[in-house]
Design a protein around this motif. Structure first.
Motif, PDB file in Angstrom:
ATOM      1  N   LEU A 118       0.821  -1.209   0.000  1.00  0.00           N
ATOM      2  CA  LEU A 118       0.000   0.000   0.000  1.00  0.00           C
ATOM      3  C   LEU A 118       0.856   1.261   0.000  1.00  0.00           C
ATOM      4  O   LEU A 118       0.505   2.270  -0.620  1.00  0.00           O
ATOM      5  CB  LEU A 118      -0.916   0.007   1.228  1.00  0.00           C
ATOM      6  CG  LEU A 118      -2.002  -1.078   1.282  1.00  0.00           C
ATOM      7  CD1 LEU A 118      -2.733  -1.012   2.606  1.00  0.00           C
ATOM      8  CD2 LEU A 118      -2.976  -0.946   0.140  1.00  0.00           C
ATOM      9  N   SER A 119       1.973   1.193   0.689  1.00  0.00           N
ATOM     10  CA  SER A 119       2.827   2.383   0.814  1.00  0.00           C
ATOM     11  C   SER A 119       3.531   2.734  -0.492  1.00  0.00           C
ATOM     12  O   SER A 119       3.880   3.893  -0.723  1.00  0.00           O
ATOM     13  CB  SER A 119       3.864   2.165   1.919  1.00  0.00           C
ATOM     14  OG  SER A 119       3.219   1.967   3.173  1.00  0.00           O
ATOM     15  N   ALA A 157      -6.441  -8.751  -4.169  1.00  0.00           N
ATOM     16  CA  ALA A 157      -6.520  -7.626  -5.094  1.00  0.00           C
ATOM     17  C   ALA A 157      -6.665  -6.345  -4.289  1.00  0.00           C
ATOM     18  O   ALA A 157      -7.444  -6.297  -3.320  1.00  0.00           O
ATOM     19  CB  ALA A 157      -7.699  -7.779  -6.047  1.00  0.00           C
ATOM     20  N   VAL A 158      -5.913  -5.326  -4.658  1.00  0.00           N
ATOM     21  CA  VAL A 158      -5.960  -4.029  -3.971  1.00  0.00           C
ATOM     22  C   VAL A 158      -6.149  -2.940  -5.016  1.00  0.00           C
ATOM     23  O   VAL A 158      -5.398  -2.872  -5.996  1.00  0.00           O
ATOM     24  CB  VAL A 158      -4.665  -3.761  -3.175  1.00  0.00           C
ATOM     25  CG1 VAL A 158      -4.783  -2.440  -2.425  1.00  0.00           C
ATOM     26  CG2 VAL A 158      -4.384  -4.899  -2.198  1.00  0.00           C
ATOM     27  N   TYR A 159      -7.166  -2.087  -4.809  1.00  0.00           N
ATOM     28  CA  TYR A 159      -7.472  -1.021  -5.756  1.00  0.00           C
ATOM     29  C   TYR A 159      -7.524   0.323  -5.037  1.00  0.00           C
ATOM     30  O   TYR A 159      -8.081   0.438  -3.934  1.00  0.00           O
ATOM     31  CB  TYR A 159      -8.818  -1.279  -6.452  1.00  0.00           C
ATOM     32  CG  TYR A 159      -8.883  -2.615  -7.133  1.00  0.00           C
ATOM     33  CD1 TYR A 159      -8.220  -2.839  -8.346  1.00  0.00           C
ATOM     34  CD2 TYR A 159      -9.593  -3.673  -6.577  1.00  0.00           C
ATOM     35  CE1 TYR A 159      -8.261  -4.073  -8.974  1.00  0.00           C
ATOM     36  CE2 TYR A 159      -9.635  -4.910  -7.193  1.00  0.00           C
ATOM     37  CZ  TYR A 159      -8.975  -5.105  -8.387  1.00  0.00           C
ATOM     38  OH  TYR A 159      -9.013  -6.340  -9.004  1.00  0.00           O
ATOM     39  N   ALA A 160      -6.956   1.351  -5.656  1.00  0.00           N
ATOM     40  CA  ALA A 160      -7.030   2.716  -5.123  1.00  0.00           C
ATOM     41  C   ALA A 160      -8.373   3.326  -5.512  1.00  0.00           C
ATOM     42  O   ALA A 160      -8.835   3.158  -6.644  1.00  0.00           O
ATOM     43  CB  ALA A 160      -5.885   3.555  -5.671  1.00  0.00           C
ATOM     44  N   LEU A 179      -9.272  -5.331  -1.390  1.00  0.00           N
ATOM     45  CA  LEU A 179      -9.140  -4.168  -0.516  1.00  0.00           C
ATOM     46  C   LEU A 179      -9.217  -2.892  -1.353  1.00  0.00           C
ATOM     47  O   LEU A 179      -8.508  -2.746  -2.352  1.00  0.00           O
ATOM     48  CB  LEU A 179      -7.804  -4.222   0.223  1.00  0.00           C
ATOM     49  CG  LEU A 179      -7.539  -3.123   1.262  1.00  0.00           C
ATOM     50  CD1 LEU A 179      -8.516  -3.251   2.430  1.00  0.00           C
ATOM     51  CD2 LEU A 179      -6.102  -3.209   1.772  1.00  0.00           C
ATOM     52  N   PHE A 180     -10.110  -1.989  -0.958  1.00  0.00           N
ATOM     53  CA  PHE A 180     -10.240  -0.696  -1.627  1.00  0.00           C
ATOM     54  C   PHE A 180      -9.582   0.358  -0.732  1.00  0.00           C
ATOM     55  O   PHE A 180     -10.096   0.650   0.358  1.00  0.00           O
ATOM     56  CB  PHE A 180     -11.708  -0.357  -1.873  1.00  0.00           C
ATOM     57  CG  PHE A 180     -12.404  -1.327  -2.792  1.00  0.00           C
ATOM     58  CD1 PHE A 180     -12.168  -1.308  -4.159  1.00  0.00           C
ATOM     59  CD2 PHE A 180     -13.283  -2.280  -2.290  1.00  0.00           C
ATOM     60  CE1 PHE A 180     -12.798  -2.207  -5.012  1.00  0.00           C
ATOM     61  CE2 PHE A 180     -13.917  -3.180  -3.126  1.00  0.00           C
ATOM     62  CZ  PHE A 180     -13.676  -3.148  -4.495  1.00  0.00           C
ATOM     63  N   CYS A 181      -8.454   0.900  -1.181  1.00  0.00           N
ATOM     64  CA  CYS A 181      -7.727   1.855  -0.342  1.00  0.00           C
ATOM     65  C   CYS A 181      -7.899   3.275  -0.877  1.00  0.00           C
ATOM     66  O   CYS A 181      -7.610   3.562  -2.031  1.00  0.00           O
ATOM     67  CB  CYS A 181      -6.248   1.481  -0.251  1.00  0.00           C
ATOM     68  SG  CYS A 181      -5.344   1.561  -1.801  1.00  0.00           S
ATOM     69  N   PRO A 182      -8.396   4.187  -0.046  1.00  0.00           N
ATOM     70  CA  PRO A 182      -8.518   5.583  -0.459  1.00  0.00           C
ATOM     71  C   PRO A 182      -7.128   6.177  -0.697  1.00  0.00           C
ATOM     72  O   PRO A 182      -6.193   5.899   0.056  1.00  0.00           O
ATOM     73  CB  PRO A 182      -9.206   6.253   0.742  1.00  0.00           C
ATOM     74  CG  PRO A 182      -9.789   5.131   1.540  1.00  0.00           C
ATOM     75  CD  PRO A 182      -8.906   3.956   1.317  1.00  0.00           C
ATOM     76  N   VAL A 183      -6.998   6.960  -1.739  1.00  0.00           N
ATOM     77  CA  VAL A 183      -5.711   7.601  -2.035  1.00  0.00           C
ATOM     78  C   VAL A 183      -5.370   8.575  -0.913  1.00  0.00           C
ATOM     79  O   VAL A 183      -6.232   8.972  -0.117  1.00  0.00           O
ATOM     80  CB  VAL A 183      -5.744   8.316  -3.400  1.00  0.00           C
ATOM     81  CG1 VAL A 183      -5.917   7.310  -4.529  1.00  0.00           C
ATOM     82  CG2 VAL A 183      -6.861   9.364  -3.426  1.00  0.00           C
ATOM     83  N   ASP A 184      -4.108   8.963  -0.844  1.00  0.00           N
ATOM     84  CA  ASP A 184      -3.641   9.799   0.261  1.00  0.00           C
ATOM     85  C   ASP A 184      -4.448  11.089   0.409  1.00  0.00           C
ATOM     86  O   ASP A 184      -4.761  11.521   1.529  1.00  0.00           O
ATOM     87  CB  ASP A 184      -2.154  10.128   0.068  1.00  0.00           C
ATOM     88  CG  ASP A 184      -1.267   8.898   0.239  1.00  0.00           C
ATOM     89  OD1 ASP A 184      -1.739   7.930   0.878  1.00  0.00           O
ATOM     90  OD2 ASP A 184      -0.132   8.897  -0.265  1.00  0.00           O
ATOM     91  N   ALA A 185      -4.804  11.726  -0.712  1.00  0.00           N
ATOM     92  CA  ALA A 185      -5.575  12.972  -0.651  1.00  0.00           C
ATOM     93  C   ALA A 185      -6.951  12.728  -0.029  1.00  0.00           C
ATOM     94  O   ALA A 185      -7.464  13.568   0.728  1.00  0.00           O
ATOM     95  CB  ALA A 185      -5.720  13.563  -2.048  1.00  0.00           C
TER      96      ALA A 185
END
Length: 397
Positions: free
Chosen positions: A192-193, A318-321, A224-230
């Motif tokens: 993720l990082s 699977a990981v998506y932004a 996993l749906f990861c919100p972008v840093d912003a």
């Protein structure tokens, strides 16, 4: 006479709607009505084969009872997936079809074969009809000493969609039973990082319960749906005001305990449950996955968040932004859909009707159950129902 015509149209529409509604099925619910298959049903869910079955249009499931399932106890979950995928035939075989096989035998491709997991033709299942009505199933690569699995009874048949048949034993296959190498270890925080989601990775790592739940799930199927840093930065003021329990729930809300490739997300609409669903027994914590063209969005009824990039995709993880932090309706106020525009006056409506093009189609997208496309027999049946309605109208004219 006009009322009679309207009644005929209403009946036709109701019949067609019932037909379309009836085309979908859920293997988990079908087997849940039969406790003797509870172990088989459980393993279909754990191996994610249940989802694969539900999204296919034509399928036959060879189910074995709890006592027969005991023979799989010593296998790992990935190997059990291969073995059970051999019990899923990618063709429809109802009881009647089985007992009327041409030349008394046939070979059917299984999901083990269709997914490319089986080398050569080892994923085929040979079906043989014997005198007296006995039906045998045996894998293509079964040892000479292996006994065939015998047809016991039909459990559930939805013609040309799904047939669930009980067989006497687990099919034997040296290829399906071969050990499956474990997936390469994945450091989720590091993944993720590297791309887009460093801030979200920090939130996961800081919550021990969430971090453990996600890591325990990722090897068995996780999206996993990861919100972008912003997006995380914009949400942090609200996040800091949540209780510890709510923080855990909202982080788990971003994790779906099943593997979805980007292609699957783009080709299926529907509700998905999350790790938060399992953690909160009395709350839903689900959201709607929608797609339009190449765009995939997640609708929580509070916010719409779009998938913008693939962070990592290697089954079973699977990981998506995504563009926004997912807000569940269980914690935030639902955003009501805007009220529909007022209908045009009768005069304007009549003018619009006169200028319309009969060949145009403004029906919009129809959301269907995952993977449940209308089969050809159903389409023909619906067409026949519509034709009958039209014929009745002509007789009344």
């Amino acid at each position: 006479m006009a009322a009679a015509r309207l009644w005929v149209v209403a009946v036709a529409v109701a019949v067609m709607a019932a037909a379309v509604e009836g085309k979908s099925y859920n293997i988990t619910k079908i087997l849940a009505a039969h406790p003797e298959f509870s172990k088989f049903n459980e393993m279909l869910s754990k191996t994610r084969l249940a989802y694969d079955i539900n999204r296919r249009q034509t399928i036959t499931v060879l189910a074995v009872d709890n006592s027969a399932m005991a023979s799989l106890d010593h296998f790992t979950l990935p190997t059990i997936r291969h073995i059970l995928s051999l019990h899923i035939l990618v063709d429809y075989y109802g009881s009647k079809k089985l007992h009327a096989l041409s030349h008394g035998a046939t070979a059917s491709s299984s999901m083990f074969q269709a997914t490319g997991s089986a080398p050569g033709t080892t994923g085929y299942v040979n079906i043989t009809s014997h005198k007296g009505g006995k039906i045998d199933f045996i894998s293509e690569d079964a040892d000479e000493s292996a006994k065939p699995s015998r047809y016991v009874k039909s459990v559930k048949e939805i013609p040309y969609d799904i047939s669930v048949l009980q067989v006497s034993s687990v099919l034997s296959s040296s290829e399906a039973e071969a050990p499956v190498p474990p997936p390469a270890p994945v450091n989720l925080t590091e993944l993720l990082s590297k791309k887009y989601c460093k801030s979200f990775a920090g939130l996961l790592a800081a919550n021990a319960d969430v971090f453990r739940a996600v890591n325990e799930t990722k090897d068995n199927g996780l999206t996993l749906f990861c919100p972008v840093d912003a997006a995380v930065a914009a949400f942090m003021p609200s996040y800091k005001n949540l209780t510890a329990k709510a923080k855990t729930a909202i982080l788990l809300y971003h994790a779906v305990p099943d593997y979805f490739s980007l292609q699957l997300l783009k080709s299926n609409n529907g509700m998905v449950t999350t790790l938060a669903t399992a953690s909160e027994s009395k709350k839903d914590y689900s959201y709607d996955v929608q797609n339009k063209g190449e765009t995939v969005t997640l609708d929580t009824r509070v916010v719409n968040s779009a998938v913008t990039a693939t962070v990592g995709d290697a089954e079973p993880l699977a990981v998506y932004a995504v563009t926004k932090f997912l807000k569940p309706k269980e914690l935030y106020k639902v955003v009501e859909a805007p009220a529909p525009a007022p209908e045009p006056s009768k005069k304007h409506k009549s003018a619009a009707d006169d200028s319309s093009d009969d060949s145009s189609d403004d029906s919009g997208d129809v959301k269907a159950h995952k993977g449940a496309a209308a089969p050809a027999p159903l389409a023909r049946w619906v067409t026949a129902a519509a034709a009958a309605a039209v014929a009745a109208l002509m007789l009344m004219a």
